[in-house]
Design an enzyme around this catalytic site. Structure first.
Site, PDB file in Angstrom:
ATOM      1  N   LYS A  86     -35.131 -22.217 -13.630  1.00 16.46           N
ATOM      2  CA  LYS A  86     -34.418 -21.202 -12.833  1.00 16.46           C
ATOM      3  C   LYS A  86     -35.366 -20.184 -12.217  1.00 16.46           C
ATOM      4  O   LYS A  86     -35.118 -19.670 -11.125  1.00 16.46           O
ATOM      5  CB  LYS A  86     -33.352 -20.494 -13.673  1.00 16.46           C
ATOM      6  CG  LYS A  86     -32.190 -21.393 -14.000  1.00 16.46           C
ATOM      7  CD  LYS A  86     -30.962 -20.613 -14.426  1.00 16.46           C
ATOM      8  CE  LYS A  86     -29.798 -21.564 -14.647  1.00 16.46           C
ATOM      9  NZ  LYS A  86     -28.578 -20.912 -15.109  1.00 16.46           N
ATOM     10  N   LYS A  89     -29.429 -33.461 -12.282  1.00 16.84           N
ATOM     11  CA  LYS A  89     -28.137 -32.997 -12.795  1.00 16.84           C
ATOM     12  C   LYS A  89     -27.245 -32.476 -11.660  1.00 16.84           C
ATOM     13  O   LYS A  89     -27.753 -31.816 -10.747  1.00 16.84           O
ATOM     14  CB  LYS A  89     -28.439 -31.856 -13.787  1.00 16.84           C
ATOM     15  CG  LYS A  89     -27.291 -31.386 -14.599  1.00 16.84           C
ATOM     16  CD  LYS A  89     -27.715 -30.220 -15.480  1.00 16.84           C
ATOM     17  CE  LYS A  89     -27.901 -28.947 -14.677  1.00 16.84           C
ATOM     18  NZ  LYS A  89     -27.986 -27.724 -15.473  1.00 16.84           N
ATOM     19  N   LYS A  95     -24.543 -26.258  -9.691  1.00 22.21           N
ATOM     20  CA  LYS A  95     -24.091 -25.256  -8.708  1.00 22.21           C
ATOM     21  C   LYS A  95     -25.218 -24.847  -7.777  1.00 22.21           C
ATOM     22  O   LYS A  95     -24.995 -24.423  -6.663  1.00 22.21           O
ATOM     23  CB  LYS A  95     -23.648 -23.980  -9.435  1.00 22.21           C
ATOM     24  CG  LYS A  95     -22.282 -24.026 -10.042  1.00 22.21           C
ATOM     25  CD  LYS A  95     -21.999 -22.730 -10.801  1.00 22.21           C
ATOM     26  CE  LYS A  95     -20.888 -22.944 -11.803  1.00 22.21           C
ATOM     27  NZ  LYS A  95     -20.718 -21.867 -12.745  1.00 22.21           N
TER      28      LYS A  95
END
Ligand code: TYM
Length: 339
Positions: A114, A197, A200
């Site tokens: 992230k 994966k 979002k």
């Protein structure tokens, strides 16, 4: 699941719920509601670890609550509540922070993903996020935590922190929470790349199906999903990641095993299989979408549900937090000493 007594889980209210959230998490919560006391949070404190817009966050808390209910979470059985409404999450998070070695956090792979290349600009909150997640679980002495596979490392950290706390304070403050990760839909992959994966944060809307997608959008996304040149449809994660992903989505939606799905769809070509998959998804997701829209027309009802959820969660959290603070040696006004 061995003898669950309290189940806790949550989703970050940061935009649209996608098929990975639904199949990897919410769908499993629904089945657990008769097995134990269930607490399902809206993880709004986690949602501010990356840049965000406050008004959007608030709206998304309500719409995520609507999705929980539309997907089958029964507010009469389960508490649905925003994490930020219960002070104990932040309070316990600080105590746990002081018992978590930096080395444990340095191992967390999601921070690296992230934070990306600009690690020094990432917030301290993004770095310590797994400690807040441990606090969410331990605050309620949850015994089981149903999540997708991407949260497994965070759950292991929560167990390590619980163990460290129990040893330091020489009592069983927390049970070691067990992750509950369903095999078949533990990791739903992107429709554009079967090795990534479904997420979002993927730039491509085509990579994921949102629960809000219209039937046409679902059909188009499935039709355009990446496929391969091999004959038939088979499950082989290494050689055919895209076919395997679509097959496991189909199996999970239909409530059958991957072997059963392969037996019924194995002889189809990609385009017929995609048609069948789109039909199954549309049949499954349409009632959820319709119920969601009905709920969103009644914000007072949703606010009432969250109000009740907060009350239920607060009773457990406040009681446990009082004990933890006492054990931690914090001053309490109810103690005999007066300043
Ligand atoms: P979040 O919001 O990223 O995801 C919510 C849930 O959806 C699962 N999930 C998936 N499962 C299968 N395939 C996928 N592609 C996929 N993408 C997401 C996640 O594993 C998760 O179960 N940190 C958590 C929220 C949280 C939490 C907690 C969870 C905060 N505190 C305490 C459990 C207990 C998160 O960011 O999930």
């Amino acid at each position: 699941m061995t003898n669950p007594s309290r189940i806790l889980s949550g989703i970050q209210p940061t935009g649209n719920i996608h098929l990975g959230n639904y199949l990897g998490a919410i769908r499993n919560w629904v089945g657990m509601q008769n097995e134990a006391e269930c607490l399902f949070m809206l993880a709004d404190m986690h949602a501010i670890t990356l840049p965000y817009v406050p008004a959007e966050l608030r709206a998304c808390v309500r719409s995520t609550a609507a999705y929980y209910i539309a997907c089958g979470i029964d507010p009469d059985k389960s508490a649905i509540f925003p994490q930020s409404a219960i002070a104990g999450h932040a309070e316990l998070s600080w105590i746990l922070t002081c018992h978590t070695p930096l080395g444990w956090l340095n191992r967390m792979t999601q921070f690296k993903e992230k934070a990306g290349k600009h690690k020094d600009n990432a917030s301290l909150g993004l770095y310590s996020y797994p400690v807040l997640m441990a606090a969410d679980i331990l605050l309620y002495r949850a015994t089981h935590v149903p999540v997708g596979e991407d949260q497994k490392q965070h759950l292991e950290l929560a167990r390590d922190i619980a163990g460290a706390m129990n040893r330091f304070y020489e009592q069983e403050l927390f049970p070691l929470p067990e992750p509950v990760i369903m095999k078949q839909a533990a990791r739903i992959m992107s429709l554009r790349d079967g090795t990534k994966k479904m997420s979002k944060s993927d730039e491509s809307e085509q990579s994921r199906i949102h629960l809000s997608d219209s039937n046409d959008a679902i059909a188009t996304k499935i039709r355009k999903a990446k496929s391969d040149m091999l004959e038939g449809i088979s499950y082989d994660l290494a050689a055919r990641p895209e076919a395997s992903n679509l097959l496991s989505i189909y199996a999970t939606i239909q409530g059958i095993s991957i072997d059963e799905a392969q037996a019924t769809c194995g002889a189809l070509n990609f385009s017929s299989f995609k048609e069948r998959l789109a039909e199954a998804l549309i049949a499954h997701l349409t009632p959820i979408r319709e119920k969601y829209h009905l709920l969103m027309n009644n914000p007072a009802y949703l606010d009432g549900i969250m109000h009740d959820g907060i009350s239920k969660a607060r009773i457990i959290a406040d009681d446990h937090m009082r004990h933890i603070k006492e054990v931690a040696g914090f001053y309490s006004a109810s103690h005999d000493r007066k300043w």
